[in-house]
Write an enzyme that holds these catalytic residues in place. Structure first.
Site, PDB file in Angstrom:
ATOM      1  N   ALA A   1       3.016   2.283   7.570  1.00 38.08           N
ATOM      2  CA  ALA A   1       3.260   1.028   8.294  1.00 38.08           C
ATOM      3  C   ALA A   1       3.376  -0.144   7.334  1.00 38.08           C
ATOM      4  O   ALA A   1       4.238  -1.016   7.489  1.00 38.08           O
ATOM      5  CB  ALA A   1       2.139   0.783   9.299  1.00 38.08           C
TER       6      ALA A   1
ATOM      7  N   HIS B   1      -6.432   7.495   4.733  1.00 45.59           N
ATOM      8  CA  HIS B   1      -7.890   7.583   4.884  1.00 45.59           C
ATOM      9  C   HIS B   1      -8.195   8.579   5.995  1.00 45.59           C
ATOM     10  O   HIS B   1      -7.394   8.752   6.917  1.00 45.59           O
ATOM     11  CB  HIS B   1      -8.508   6.229   5.257  1.00 45.59           C
ATOM     12  CG  HIS B   1      -8.387   5.193   4.206  1.00 45.59           C
ATOM     13  ND1 HIS B   1      -7.941   3.909   4.465  1.00 45.59           N
ATOM     14  CD2 HIS B   1      -8.655   5.226   2.881  1.00 45.59           C
ATOM     15  CE1 HIS B   1      -7.940   3.208   3.346  1.00 45.59           C
ATOM     16  NE2 HIS B   1      -8.363   3.986   2.374  1.00 45.59           N
TER      17      HIS B   1
ATOM     18  N   ALA C   1       0.820  -1.211   0.000  1.00 47.54           N
ATOM     19  CA  ALA C   1       0.000   0.000   0.000  1.00 47.54           C
ATOM     20  C   ALA C   1       0.854   1.261   0.000  1.00 47.54           C
ATOM     21  O   ALA C   1       1.352   1.688   1.039  1.00 47.54           O
ATOM     22  CB  ALA C   1      -0.943  -0.013   1.202  1.00 47.54           C
ATOM     23  N   HIS C   2       1.008   1.887  -1.169  1.00 50.87           N
ATOM     24  CA  HIS C   2       1.762   3.132  -1.284  1.00 50.87           C
ATOM     25  C   HIS C   2       1.023   4.234  -0.530  1.00 50.87           C
ATOM     26  O   HIS C   2      -0.170   4.435  -0.721  1.00 50.87           O
ATOM     27  CB  HIS C   2       1.924   3.514  -2.758  1.00 50.87           C
ATOM     28  CG  HIS C   2       2.776   4.723  -2.974  1.00 50.87           C
ATOM     29  ND1 HIS C   2       4.070   4.810  -2.519  1.00 50.87           N
ATOM     30  CD2 HIS C   2       2.521   5.907  -3.581  1.00 50.87           C
ATOM     31  CE1 HIS C   2       4.579   5.985  -2.847  1.00 50.87           C
ATOM     32  NE2 HIS C   2       3.653   6.667  -3.483  1.00 50.87           N
ATOM     33  N   GLY C   3       1.733   4.930   0.335  1.00 54.00           N
ATOM     34  CA  GLY C   3       1.113   5.977   1.145  1.00 54.00           C
ATOM     35  C   GLY C   3       0.700   5.497   2.517  1.00 54.00           C
ATOM     36  O   GLY C   3       0.345   6.292   3.378  1.00 54.00           O
TER      37      GLY C   3
ATOM     38  N   ARG D   1      -6.967   8.924  -2.180  1.00 57.73           N
ATOM     39  CA  ARG D   1      -7.704   7.732  -2.612  1.00 57.73           C
ATOM     40  C   ARG D   1      -9.211   7.934  -2.720  1.00 57.73           C
ATOM     41  O   ARG D   1      -9.907   7.037  -3.199  1.00 57.73           O
ATOM     42  CB  ARG D   1      -7.428   6.588  -1.643  1.00 57.73           C
ATOM     43  CG  ARG D   1      -5.958   6.206  -1.521  1.00 57.73           C
ATOM     44  CD  ARG D   1      -5.850   4.920  -0.758  1.00 57.73           C
ATOM     45  NE  ARG D   1      -4.497   4.591  -0.372  1.00 57.73           N
ATOM     46  CZ  ARG D   1      -4.185   3.504   0.315  1.00 57.73           C
ATOM     47  NH1 ARG D   1      -5.147   2.677   0.689  1.00 57.73           N
ATOM     48  NH2 ARG D   1      -2.936   3.243   0.644  1.00 57.73           N
TER      49      ARG D   1
ATOM     50  N   ASP E   1     -10.106   8.152   8.421  1.00 55.23           N
ATOM     51  CA  ASP E   1     -10.217   7.514   9.739  1.00 55.23           C
ATOM     52  C   ASP E   1      -8.857   7.285  10.400  1.00 55.23           C
ATOM     53  O   ASP E   1      -8.786   6.707  11.480  1.00 55.23           O
ATOM     54  CB  ASP E   1     -11.043   6.221   9.679  1.00 55.23           C
ATOM     55  CG  ASP E   1     -10.361   5.079   8.942  1.00 55.23           C
ATOM     56  OD1 ASP E   1      -9.246   5.266   8.416  1.00 55.23           O
ATOM     57  OD2 ASP E   1     -10.951   3.981   8.870  1.00 55.23           O
TER      58      ASP E   1
ATOM     59  N   CYS F   1     -10.101   0.501  11.462  1.00 59.96           N
ATOM     60  CA  CYS F   1     -10.005  -0.085  10.116  1.00 59.96           C
ATOM     61  C   CYS F   1     -10.695  -1.439  10.050  1.00 59.96           C
ATOM     62  O   CYS F   1     -11.187  -1.851   9.003  1.00 59.96           O
ATOM     63  CB  CYS F   1      -8.537  -0.272   9.721  1.00 59.96           C
ATOM     64  SG  CYS F   1      -7.705   1.216   9.177  1.00 59.96           S
TER      65      CYS F   1
ATOM     66  N   ASN G   1       0.474  -3.732   9.089  1.00 58.76           N
ATOM     67  CA  ASN G   1       0.041  -3.470   7.720  1.00 58.76           C
ATOM     68  C   ASN G   1      -0.735  -2.158   7.620  1.00 58.76           C
ATOM     69  O   ASN G   1      -1.325  -1.860   6.587  1.00 58.76           O
ATOM     70  CB  ASN G   1      -0.828  -4.624   7.201  1.00 58.76           C
ATOM     71  CG  ASN G   1      -0.030  -5.617   6.372  1.00 58.76           C
ATOM     72  OD1 ASN G   1       0.996  -5.254   5.792  1.00 58.76           O
ATOM     73  ND2 ASN G   1      -0.492  -6.851   6.291  1.00 58.76           N
TER      74      ASN G   1
ATOM     75  N   GLU H   1     -13.074   4.605  -1.303  1.00 58.68           N
ATOM     76  CA  GLU H   1     -12.466   3.724  -0.296  1.00 58.68           C
ATOM     77  C   GLU H   1     -13.408   3.461   0.881  1.00 58.68           C
ATOM     78  O   GLU H   1     -12.977   3.076   1.966  1.00 58.68           O
ATOM     79  CB  GLU H   1     -11.139   4.316   0.178  1.00 58.68           C
ATOM     80  CG  GLU H   1     -10.139   4.522  -0.951  1.00 58.68           C
ATOM     81  CD  GLU H   1      -9.118   3.411  -1.108  1.00 58.68           C
ATOM     82  OE1 GLU H   1      -8.657   2.878  -0.105  1.00 58.68           O
ATOM     83  OE2 GLU H   1      -8.775   3.074  -2.265  1.00 58.68           O
TER      84      GLU H   1
END
EC number: 3.5.3.23
Length: 447
Positions: free
Chosen positions: A29, A251, A24-26, A215, A253, A370, A364, A176
């Site tokens: 973690a 995101h 996951a680019h951006g 996103r 959140d 999430c 991740n 998303e």
């Protein structure tokens, strides 16, 4: 008129192929931990432990099943041929990053599964769902078809539930899901105002991040509000601060969380903080309670590292609220002190902090918020659910035993090409759909 509305948190079960691929680019973690050896069994049991503890504390808790992985159909669509073992071997040799992508267990983060409007707010009095297209990344783009099938199976009764088409999977309508959506209200059984947060505007937008991708588009959020029948009196569209996205806030959140009338947010959450709060106040029938965390208290870097704002904010019967934070918040002295002084010690309903260990998910880039999709359901809607998808002690025990039977305790990148992993995963998922009683939802069950 009370309809006994309760907010149910539907957590995603971590899948058998949980691994650290750094896809996951951006997502800071995810990128940092790519290549580590994962423990799928521990990850799934950590998720179940979080669900059980919240259920035991009196919160309504549901379960969403993982996706079919490895997605060999996707590899075959991309030109890999032969039997399952041959396809895996080819992909491992020629395109290892693609193999890692089709093994991703990212569907555990059900905040990205869909956007939901409760029946209280919808003109037709039904609960509305739009599965997110997740077109920003290949490994998540593979999810929506199965997600939509799972949601339609669980929320099946058309008298109570409405399901809308996934938005076109193009950059213009990049979506998303609920990770960029918050419903604010006096209480869960009162009509609410929907805050949609976007990172960029596809048509005519000037302000956006420079380092990492945005996103969610304004156009996607507006389309979902239209699908669900929400008008201007119930919606606020706010742009996320581009600097926050460039700091790893992929995101909303990760930088803000709302519940009831409370909006807990970092001062860098929104590009125009004042206008966002004013728009919410103008539409809400209950006074908004903003809980603002300034950069002097917690830096953007610490917010991303600890996922304080990716916590769950939950309503208690007495009107107080419980904040469920990842263990990383307790390990960071600055963040923990701010939680005590500003949140627990401040003039707001937050009265309790629960610390949960979700390290396998956190590596991740996914904290407690999430891992859950919030769905406010009246009693009649909860009764209309298909199968065993609301957690009780018996279901928890059955799921924990299922994990112990089927999940590996070690999964390194080189293990993803093991043909046995395919067989193990399909056996586990076939048993899971029977255990949950949701029918055939996976491609291998439908073909």
């Amino acid at each position: 008129m009370s309809q006994d509305v309760r907010e149910v948190n539907f957590d995603g079960l971590v899948g058998p192929t949980h691994n650290y691929a750094g896809l996951a680019h951006g997502n800071v973690a995810s990128m940092r931990h790519g290549g580590l050896t994962a423990n799928p069994r521990e990850a799934a049991l950590q998720g179940l432990a979080k669900m059980k503890s919240l259920m035991e504390a009196g919160f309504a808790q549901g379960v969403l099943p993982p996706q079919q992985r490895p997605d060999l159909g996707a590899l075959r669509d991309l030109g890999f041929t032969g039997d399952d073992a041959g396809v895996l071997a080819q992909a491992a040799r020629q395109a290892p990053q693609l193999l890692r992508a089709v093994c991703s267990a990212s569907s555990m983060w059900t905040a990205n599964a869909a956007t939901v409007t409760p029946s209280l707010d919808a003109p037709d009095g039904r609960v509305h769902f739009t599965a997110a297209n997740l077109q920003s990344s290949f490994h998540r783009y593979l999810e929506p078809r199965t997600t939509a099938r799972v949601l339609a199976a669980m929320f099946h009764d058309p008298a109570h539930f409405a399901h809308h088409p996934v938005l076109p999977a193009t950059p213009t309508f990049s979506d998303e899901g609920a990770a960029n959506h918050t419903r604010l209200c006096g209480d869960h059984d009162e009509p609410g105002v929907h805050l949609y947060v976007y990172g960029r505007q596809a048509f005519g937008g000037e302000h956006g991040p420079k380092r990492y991708p945005a996103r969610q588009t304004l156009e996607a959020s507006q389309a979902i509000a239209r699908q669900h029948g929400l008008d201007d009196t119930r919606t606020v569209f706010a742009q996320q601060h581009p600097d926050a996205i460039d700091a790893g806030v992929f995101h909303n959140d990760v930088i803000a969380v709302g519940n009831g009338p409370v909006l807990l947010y970092h001062e860098m959450a929104f590009r125009d903080e004042t206008a966002t709060l004013e728009a919410l106040r103008a539409r809400m029938s209950t006074p908004l309670i903003p809980v603002r965390v300034p950069s002097e208290a917690i830096s953007l870097e610490d917010a991303v590292a600890t996922y304080l704002f990716n916590s769950q904010l939950l309503s208690n019967p007495d009107g107080s609220m419980t904040l469920v934070v990842p263990g990383e918040c307790q390990e960071n002295e600055t963040v923990w002190r701010t939680i005590q002084d500003l949140l627990l010690g401040g003039n707001n309903p937050i009265s309790e902090v629960l610390v949960k260990d979700v390290k396998q998910s956190m590596r991740n880039g996914g904290g407690p918020a999430c891992l859950r999709l919030r769905v406010a359901l009246a009693a009649r809607e909860r009764q209309a659910l298909t199968g065993r998808v609301l957690l009780d002690e018996a279901l928890h025990d059955d799921l924990a035993a299922w994990v112990e039977r089927h999940y590996r305790d070690r999964l390194a990148p080189e293990d993803l090409a093991d043909p046995l992993l395919v067989r193990e995963s399909l056996t586990a998922l076939d048993e899971l759909t029977q255990l949950l009683g949701i029918g055939a939802v996976y491609p291998f069950q439908l073909n």
